[in-house]
Design an enzyme around this catalytic site. Structure first.
Site, PDB file in Angstrom:
ATOM      1  N   SER A 148       4.596  -9.794  20.659  1.00  0.00           N
ATOM      2  CA  SER A 148       5.584  -9.401  19.627  1.00  0.00           C
ATOM      3  C   SER A 148       5.277  -8.206  19.351  1.00  0.00           C
ATOM      4  O   SER A 148       4.615  -7.494  19.913  1.00  0.00           O
ATOM      5  CB  SER A 148       5.258  -9.686  18.206  1.00  0.00           C
ATOM      6  OG  SER A 148       4.150 -10.678  17.665  1.00  0.00           O
ATOM      7  N   GLU A 169       5.300  -4.463  16.490  1.00  0.00           N
ATOM      8  CA  GLU A 169       5.429  -3.584  15.476  1.00  0.00           C
ATOM      9  C   GLU A 169       5.482  -2.228  15.234  1.00  0.00           C
ATOM     10  O   GLU A 169       4.946  -1.801  15.964  1.00  0.00           O
ATOM     11  CB  GLU A 169       3.680  -3.787  14.966  1.00  0.00           C
ATOM     12  CG  GLU A 169       3.717  -3.245  12.680  1.00  0.00           C
ATOM     13  CD  GLU A 169       2.648  -3.373  12.470  1.00  0.00           C
ATOM     14  OE1 GLU A 169       2.315  -4.750  12.062  1.00  0.00           O
ATOM     15  OE2 GLU A 169       1.737  -2.465  12.293  1.00  0.00           O
ATOM     16  N   THR A 181       6.222  -2.188   9.397  1.00  0.00           N
ATOM     17  CA  THR A 181       5.413  -1.877   8.063  1.00  0.00           C
ATOM     18  C   THR A 181       5.516  -1.386   7.096  1.00  0.00           C
ATOM     19  O   THR A 181       6.806  -1.238   6.562  1.00  0.00           O
ATOM     20  CB  THR A 181       4.148  -0.823   8.739  1.00  0.00           C
ATOM     21  OG1 THR A 181       4.848   0.478   8.623  1.00  0.00           O
ATOM     22  CG2 THR A 181       3.263  -1.454  10.041  1.00  0.00           C
ATOM     23  N   TYR A 182       4.973  -1.684   5.692  1.00  0.00           N
ATOM     24  CA  TYR A 182       5.603  -1.770   4.144  1.00  0.00           C
ATOM     25  C   TYR A 182       4.191  -0.912   3.898  1.00  0.00           C
ATOM     26  O   TYR A 182       3.394  -0.914   3.839  1.00  0.00           O
ATOM     27  CB  TYR A 182       4.852  -2.773   3.687  1.00  0.00           C
ATOM     28  CG  TYR A 182       5.800  -2.355   2.294  1.00  0.00           C
ATOM     29  CD1 TYR A 182       4.458  -2.719   1.303  1.00  0.00           C
ATOM     30  CD2 TYR A 182       6.480  -2.619   2.146  1.00  0.00           C
ATOM     31  CE1 TYR A 182       4.458  -2.691  -0.261  1.00  0.00           C
ATOM     32  CE2 TYR A 182       7.503  -2.836   0.957  1.00  0.00           C
ATOM     33  CZ  TYR A 182       5.511  -2.693  -0.251  1.00  0.00           C
ATOM     34  OH  TYR A 182       6.435  -2.682  -1.581  1.00  0.00           O
ATOM     35  N   ALA A 228       3.107   0.312  -0.273  1.00  0.00           N
ATOM     36  CA  ALA A 228       3.586   0.155  -1.503  1.00  0.00           C
ATOM     37  C   ALA A 228       3.962   1.876  -2.396  1.00  0.00           C
ATOM     38  O   ALA A 228       3.107   2.456  -1.861  1.00  0.00           O
ATOM     39  CB  ALA A 228       2.159  -0.095  -2.204  1.00  0.00           C
ATOM     40  N   ARG A 283      -2.101  -7.867   1.542  1.00  0.00           N
ATOM     41  CA  ARG A 283      -3.016  -6.845  -0.348  1.00  0.00           C
ATOM     42  C   ARG A 283      -2.126  -5.632  -0.798  1.00  0.00           C
ATOM     43  O   ARG A 283      -1.353  -4.769  -1.418  1.00  0.00           O
ATOM     44  CB  ARG A 283      -3.807  -7.028  -0.585  1.00  0.00           C
ATOM     45  CG  ARG A 283      -4.893  -6.531  -1.865  1.00  0.00           C
ATOM     46  CD  ARG A 283      -5.973  -6.195  -1.790  1.00  0.00           C
ATOM     47  NE  ARG A 283      -6.291  -4.434  -0.923  1.00  0.00           N
ATOM     48  CZ  ARG A 283      -7.937  -4.242  -1.213  1.00  0.00           C
ATOM     49  NH1 ARG A 283      -8.333  -4.075  -1.247  1.00  0.00           N
ATOM     50  NH2 ARG A 283      -7.670  -2.976  -0.377  1.00  0.00           N
ATOM     51  N   GLY A 284      -2.059  -4.775   0.841  1.00  0.00           N
ATOM     52  CA  GLY A 284      -1.331  -3.405   0.950  1.00  0.00           C
ATOM     53  C   GLY A 284      -2.745  -2.703  -0.200  1.00  0.00           C
ATOM     54  O   GLY A 284      -3.915  -2.828  -0.502  1.00  0.00           O
ATOM     55  N   ASP A 285      -2.690  -0.895   0.178  1.00  0.00           N
ATOM     56  CA  ASP A 285      -3.611   0.102  -0.463  1.00  0.00           C
ATOM     57  C   ASP A 285      -2.680   0.587  -1.445  1.00  0.00           C
ATOM     58  O   ASP A 285      -1.911   0.699  -1.644  1.00  0.00           O
ATOM     59  CB  ASP A 285      -4.194   0.534   0.750  1.00  0.00           C
ATOM     60  CG  ASP A 285      -4.500   0.189   1.864  1.00  0.00           C
ATOM     61  OD1 ASP A 285      -5.841  -0.360   1.393  1.00  0.00           O
ATOM     62  OD2 ASP A 285      -4.627   0.542   3.199  1.00  0.00           O
ATOM     63  N   TYR A 343      -9.029  -9.760  10.120  1.00  0.00           N
ATOM     64  CA  TYR A 343      -9.938  -9.046  10.846  1.00  0.00           C
ATOM     65  C   TYR A 343     -11.390  -9.463  11.299  1.00  0.00           C
ATOM     66  O   TYR A 343     -12.755  -9.550  10.667  1.00  0.00           O
ATOM     67  CB  TYR A 343     -10.684  -8.439   9.271  1.00  0.00           C
ATOM     68  CG  TYR A 343      -9.809  -7.153   8.366  1.00  0.00           C
ATOM     69  CD1 TYR A 343      -9.206  -5.607   9.212  1.00  0.00           C
ATOM     70  CD2 TYR A 343      -8.588  -8.326   7.796  1.00  0.00           C
ATOM     71  CE1 TYR A 343      -7.927  -5.817   8.384  1.00  0.00           C
ATOM     72  CE2 TYR A 343      -7.638  -7.571   7.125  1.00  0.00           C
ATOM     73  CZ  TYR A 343      -7.085  -6.085   7.934  1.00  0.00           C
ATOM     74  OH  TYR A 343      -6.042  -5.878   6.396  1.00  0.00           O
ATOM     75  N   LYS A 388      -6.788 -17.158   2.160  1.00  0.00           N
ATOM     76  CA  LYS A 388      -4.940 -16.399   2.406  1.00  0.00           C
ATOM     77  C   LYS A 388      -4.308 -17.439   3.413  1.00  0.00           C
ATOM     78  O   LYS A 388      -2.871 -17.967   3.296  1.00  0.00           O
ATOM     79  CB  LYS A 388      -4.678 -15.527   3.319  1.00  0.00           C
ATOM     80  CG  LYS A 388      -4.875 -14.325   2.603  1.00  0.00           C
ATOM     81  CD  LYS A 388      -5.174 -13.014   3.475  1.00  0.00           C
ATOM     82  CE  LYS A 388      -6.214 -12.777   4.214  1.00  0.00           C
ATOM     83  NZ  LYS A 388      -6.166 -11.825   5.609  1.00  0.00           N
ATOM     84  N   PHE A 417      -7.419   6.488  13.756  1.00  0.00           N
ATOM     85  CA  PHE A 417      -6.554   4.830  13.091  1.00  0.00           C
ATOM     86  C   PHE A 417      -8.235   4.357  12.922  1.00  0.00           C
ATOM     87  O   PHE A 417      -8.194   3.480  12.223  1.00  0.00           O
ATOM     88  CB  PHE A 417      -5.879   4.893  14.340  1.00  0.00           C
ATOM     89  CG  PHE A 417      -5.179   5.205  13.747  1.00  0.00           C
ATOM     90  CD1 PHE A 417      -3.709   5.577  12.786  1.00  0.00           C
ATOM     91  CD2 PHE A 417      -3.917   5.042  14.967  1.00  0.00           C
ATOM     92  CE1 PHE A 417      -2.629   6.847  13.109  1.00  0.00           C
ATOM     93  CE2 PHE A 417      -2.683   5.705  15.077  1.00  0.00           C
ATOM     94  CZ  PHE A 417      -1.584   6.049  14.164  1.00  0.00           C
ATOM     95  N   HIS A 445      -0.007  -9.487  19.941  1.00  0.00           N
ATOM     96  CA  HIS A 445       1.135  -8.406  18.811  1.00  0.00           C
ATOM     97  C   HIS A 445       1.033  -7.539  19.033  1.00  0.00           C
ATOM     98  O   HIS A 445      -0.553  -6.652  18.476  1.00  0.00           O
ATOM     99  CB  HIS A 445       0.695  -9.600  17.652  1.00  0.00           C
ATOM    100  CG  HIS A 445       1.422  -8.566  16.094  1.00  0.00           C
ATOM    101  ND1 HIS A 445       3.270  -8.775  15.830  1.00  0.00           N
ATOM    102  CD2 HIS A 445       1.490  -7.160  15.673  1.00  0.00           C
ATOM    103  CE1 HIS A 445       3.328  -7.752  15.343  1.00  0.00           C
ATOM    104  NE2 HIS A 445       2.705  -6.865  14.601  1.00  0.00           N
TER     105      HIS A 445
END
Length: 282
Positions: A11, A13, A44-45, A47, A102-104, A140, A160, A211, A261
């Site tokens: 896959s 991203e 990716t997203y 917020a 969760r996101g930052d 992670y 999760k 990164f 991935h």
């Protein structure tokens, strides 16, 4: 996630481009990678702000090639009403896969939102939509950079999965042992779902170092020192990076990893070079 699958279970991203040129380039990258029949693409997203709309727009563009495409959905800074509206929009558009994070918290945003952790988001998605979505979550192997300890982070991951996630995708890493140790610990705690290694091709050392420092991914000293030694010799960096990542992927597959991935950074060539080096009978 898709019936048109590469034998290795791959896959890819993408991130939402913010220029017309970037959007046109991504279409070409999408078409090139779609020829490898991946299980799915993900987008990716970020917020808050316009990135929410850009993620959905990018998902709609990417999935035009016929490959299932999963938007990232994060809960930080959002209330349940906002999340409910986005889920409804995804369902209406025919999207059946999500990456729940969760996101930052973006700078300047005051509140954490009603849901503070990814397991709460997974629970909310299941309460609102049942089994409509196949849900992926993050893992992670080298510990989330904000976690107080490895054990604490491992328990968060288990929560999760218990909340209703179907699959996990790891942060990228360069030590196969880190992945296999994490997998062993997760299985011992009852996690049976697939845990797919996240792979970062190496093509630019400066970006990779930036990164990695931000996300807590360790670059082993021998890799870092060799990349530093190449200086501005991009051809040598890419060749060495291809060898390192290809060997890593082969070891992961030989050890039973359920797929790979790729974090593409909206580029096709680095991931394809790695794939072409792998034994497809794995």
């Amino acid at each position: 996630m898709s019936t048109r699958e590469h034998p290795l279970g791959i896959s890819f991203e993408f991130f939402p481009p913010n220029t017309d040129a970037g959007r046109e380039k991504l279409k070409g990258v999408r078409d090139t990678l779609a020829e490898r029949r991946p299980r799915f693409f993900s987008v990716t997203y970020g917020a808050g702000g316009s990135t929410q709309a850009r993620t959905f727009e990018t998902v709609q563009t990417v999935r035009q090639c016929g490959i299932d495409t999963a938007p990232h959905l994060s809960c930080i800074g959002s209330d349940k009403g906002e999340l409910r509206e986005r889920l409804a929009g995804f369902r209406e558009a025919g999207i059946t896969n999500l990456v729940a994070l969760r996101g930052d918290l973006p700078s300047g945003m005051g509140g954490m939102g009603e849901l503070r952790y990814a397991n709460e988001l997974v629970e909310f998605i299941r309460e609102e939509t049942g089994d409509h979505f196949q849900i992926a979550v993050a893992a992670y192997p080298e510990m989330h950079p904000q976690a107080p300890s490895y054990e604490h982070d491992l328990q968060n991951f288990v929560r999760k999965m218990q909340a209703g996630a179907d699959i996990a995708i790891t942060q990228y890493f360069f030590s196969a042992d880190a992945y296999f140790h994490f997998l062993e610990r997760a299985r011992a705690l009852g996690v049976e779902a697939p845990i797919v290694p996240g792979i970062m091709p190496i093509s630019n050392y400066t970006k990779l170092a930036r990164f990695s420092d931000a996300c807590g991914a360790d670059i082993p000293r021998w890799i870092r020192k060799q990349l530093e030694a190449y200086g501005d010799d991009s051809e040598s960096i890419q060749a060495f990076g291809e060898e390192v990542v290809s060997n890593l992927c082969q070891r992961l597959l030989d050890g039973g990893a359920p797929g790979l991935h790729f974090y593409t950074l909206n580029q096709a060539t680095p991931a394809l070079r790695v794939l072409d080096n792998l034994r497809c009978d794995t």
